[in-house]
Design an enzyme around this catalytic site. Structure first.
Site, mmCIF file in Angstrom:
data_model
loop_
_atom_site.group_PDB
_atom_site.id
_atom_site.type_symbol
_atom_site.label_atom_id
_atom_site.label_comp_id
_atom_site.label_asym_id
_atom_site.label_seq_id
_atom_site.Cartn_x
_atom_site.Cartn_y
_atom_site.Cartn_z
ATOM 1 N N ASP A 105 -80.086 34.116 136.978
ATOM 2 C CA ASP A 105 -79.583 33.446 135.764
ATOM 3 C C ASP A 105 -78.295 32.694 136.117
ATOM 4 O OD1 ASP A 105 -79.490 34.398 132.317
ATOM 5 O OD2 ASP A 105 -78.289 32.855 133.275
ATOM 6 N N GLU A 133 -83.081 30.316 133.878
ATOM 7 C CA GLU A 133 -83.463 31.658 134.317
ATOM 8 C C GLU A 133 -84.796 31.638 135.049
ATOM 9 O OE1 GLU A 133 -83.848 34.721 131.229
ATOM 10 O OE2 GLU A 133 -82.653 33.368 130.002
HETATM 11 P P1 TTP Z 1 -77.486 31.253 128.894
HETATM 12 O O1 TTP Z 1 -78.036 31.640 130.229
HETATM 13 O O2 TTP Z 1 -77.742 32.164 127.745
HETATM 14 O O3 TTP Z 1 -75.902 31.105 128.996
HETATM 15 P P2 TTP Z 1 -75.007 30.532 130.135
HETATM 16 O O4 TTP Z 1 -75.775 30.197 131.373
HETATM 17 O O5 TTP Z 1 -74.212 29.393 129.592
HETATM 18 O O6 TTP Z 1 -73.994 31.723 130.417
HETATM 19 P P3 TTP Z 1 -74.247 33.082 131.234
HETATM 20 O O7 TTP Z 1 -73.311 33.011 132.417
HETATM 21 O O8 TTP Z 1 -73.865 34.167 130.281
HETATM 22 O O9 TTP Z 1 -75.686 33.121 131.636
HETATM 23 O O10 TTP Z 1 -78.001 29.809 128.477
HETATM 24 C C1 TTP Z 1 -78.201 28.762 129.419
HETATM 25 C C2 TTP Z 1 -77.802 27.424 128.825
HETATM 26 O O11 TTP Z 1 -78.527 27.169 127.614
HETATM 27 C C3 TTP Z 1 -76.335 27.350 128.464
HETATM 28 O O12 TTP Z 1 -75.514 26.954 129.541
HETATM 29 C C4 TTP Z 1 -76.329 26.335 127.329
HETATM 30 C C5 TTP Z 1 -77.697 26.504 126.660
HETATM 31 N N1 TTP Z 1 -77.543 27.288 125.416
HETATM 32 C C6 TTP Z 1 -77.265 26.596 124.235
HETATM 33 O O13 TTP Z 1 -77.197 25.353 124.231
HETATM 34 N N2 TTP Z 1 -77.088 27.319 123.082
HETATM 35 C C7 TTP Z 1 -77.167 28.694 123.046
HETATM 36 O O14 TTP Z 1 -76.976 29.321 121.975
HETATM 37 C C8 TTP Z 1 -77.452 29.398 124.274
HETATM 38 C C9 TTP Z 1 -77.520 30.906 124.293
HETATM 39 C C10 TTP Z 1 -77.617 28.644 125.428
HETATM 40 MG MG MG Z 2 -77.148 31.565 132.206
#
Ligand code: TTP
Ligand code: MG
Length: 361
Positions: free
Chosen positions: A9, A108
């Site tokens: 991820d 992911e």
């Molecule tokens: P995530 O993998 O949930 O978050 P992230 O990669 O930013 O942070 P983490 O280090 O905790 O994994 O989501 C991946 C991408 O999807 C994120 O960068 C932006 C987008 N996204 C949104 O636009 N809105 C949201 O509510 C979420 C959860 C993610």
């Molecule tokens: Mg992420």
């Protein structure tokens, strides 16, 4: 050795890409999302750097609230084209390490290394290689979890973010889980956790100490699912959606042949819901909808309708299925019903518009 499944991820994905392209932002609170308009903006945070998370900022938080908590942050609008390109490059690297690869969402992926590794040292070496290759070629960091099931691997990748490696060996997974908060389990969100907390279940260890029967009677289906996850009973395989796939179909054979319309309708609705989940997950659009009916005695009928455009609309599917069902008449009882969607297309531009909706900008 049990299965060796990785969950990879990317760390604060959209923000990482922006920091990569603007090194002066490194170490600063960077927020991707709607325009904050000095605290009056509408819309939400898509994601933010870990430096911004220190101020309590997170995905889906109203941008006005984020601005109040962190007025000195660097606020940027998303650039989806750039993120799709980075995602494609990262996935291209990960999938080279095993033929059992499954991308989930934009940042992911799961990878099954069972056939490739015979001990956990080898696993660690491969994880480091993957991380290095991604950093060198794409310029961003990723966290990786390894465990004997998909759900445990996902919990593991989240455990040590950002830029972490967490290997949960098959003999140790209960020890690893027991002190973690139950919200670490995918499927227990902020709302669901309240029910569990009320009944005294806060740590995953509390779930491990509760018999399955009790989990079922107290928390229903969700209780059974989380109990299984906690006990390492998640046999879901790592499998890639095949781009070459021509159709998606699901069918149900009844325990007893039936001519009860209400019953048959419920089964069709259930099948439609399940297919729709696959459709949404893989962002598939379809034009042809087919109803399959097998009568008592194994005679099978299929009826199809092809629409003028590709759609992704479960309500429309049900409407067409009912039309096709009404065209069909037989005095014989029904043994099986099925729905098939074909003439498929994976539509990127619509995916982007969904992401825009997601980010509310
Ligand atoms: P995530 O993998 O949930 O978050 P992230 O990669 O930013 O942070 P983490 O280090 O905790 O994994 O989501 C991946 C991408 O999807 C994120 O960068 C932006 C987008 N996204 C949104 O636009 N809105 C949201 O509510 C979420 C959860 C993610
Ligand atoms: Mg992420």
């Amino acid at each position: 050795m049990d299965r060796i499944i990785l969950h990879c991820d990317l760390d604060c994905f959209f923000a990482s890409v922006e920091i990569r392209d603007n090194p002066e932002y490194k170490g600063k609170p960077v927020i991707i999302g709607a325009d904050p308009k000095k605290g009056k903006g509408r819309g939400v945070v898509s994601t933010c750097s870990y430096e911004a998370r220190v101020f309590g900022l997170h995905s889906a938080m109203p941008i006005s609230q984020a601005f109040k908590r962190c007025p000195h942050g660097i606020y940027l609008r998303p650039n989806f084209e750039k993120y799709h390109k980075a995602s494609k490059a990262v996935m291209g690297i990960i999938k080279c390490y095993s033929s059992l690869f499954q991308q989930v969402g934009i940042d992911e992926a799961y990878l099954d290394l069972t056939e490739r590794c015979s001990n956990y040292n080898e696993v660690r070496t491969i994880i480091k290689k993957i991380k290095n290759e991604i950093y060198e070629k794409v310029g961003i960091t990723i966290s990786v979890g390894c465990a004997p099931t998909k759900s445990l691997a996902k919990i593991a990748s989240d455990y040590n973010k950002p830029n972490g490696i967490t290997i949960v060996k098959s003999d140790d997974f209960k020890e690893f889980l027991k002190d973690l908060d139950i919200t670490r389990i995918p499927g227990i969100g902020k709302k669901t956790k309240v029910y569990y907390y009320k009944k005294g279940i806060r740590k995953i260890g509390d779930i491990l100490n509760t018999p399955l029967k009790k989990m079922r009677s107290k928390f229903g289906k969700n209780g059974v699912w989380v109990w299984k996850i906690a006990n390492g009973l998640d046999s879901r395989q790592v499998k890639e959606y095949n781009e070459e796939r021509k159709s998606i179909s699901k069918e149900r054979t009844f325990l007893e042949d039936s001519s009860d319309f209400e019953f048959i309708l419920r089964k069709l609705e259930d099948i439609n819901e399940r297919i729709n989940k696959t459709v949404i997950k893989h962002n598939i659009y379809y034009r042809t909808i087919t109803l399959k009916i097998r009568l008592k005695g194994f005679v099978t009928y299929t009826r199809s309708k092809t629409l003028p455009h590709h759609i992704q609309d479960k309500g429309k599917v049900m409407k067409v299925i009912l039309e096709l069902y009404n065209e069909f008449s037989s005095s014989k009882k029904i043994r099986l019903v099925g729905i098939k969607l074909s003439n498929l297309e994976k539509n990127l531009s619509l995916k982007q518009s969904n992401l825009i909706k997601y980010a509310s900008v």
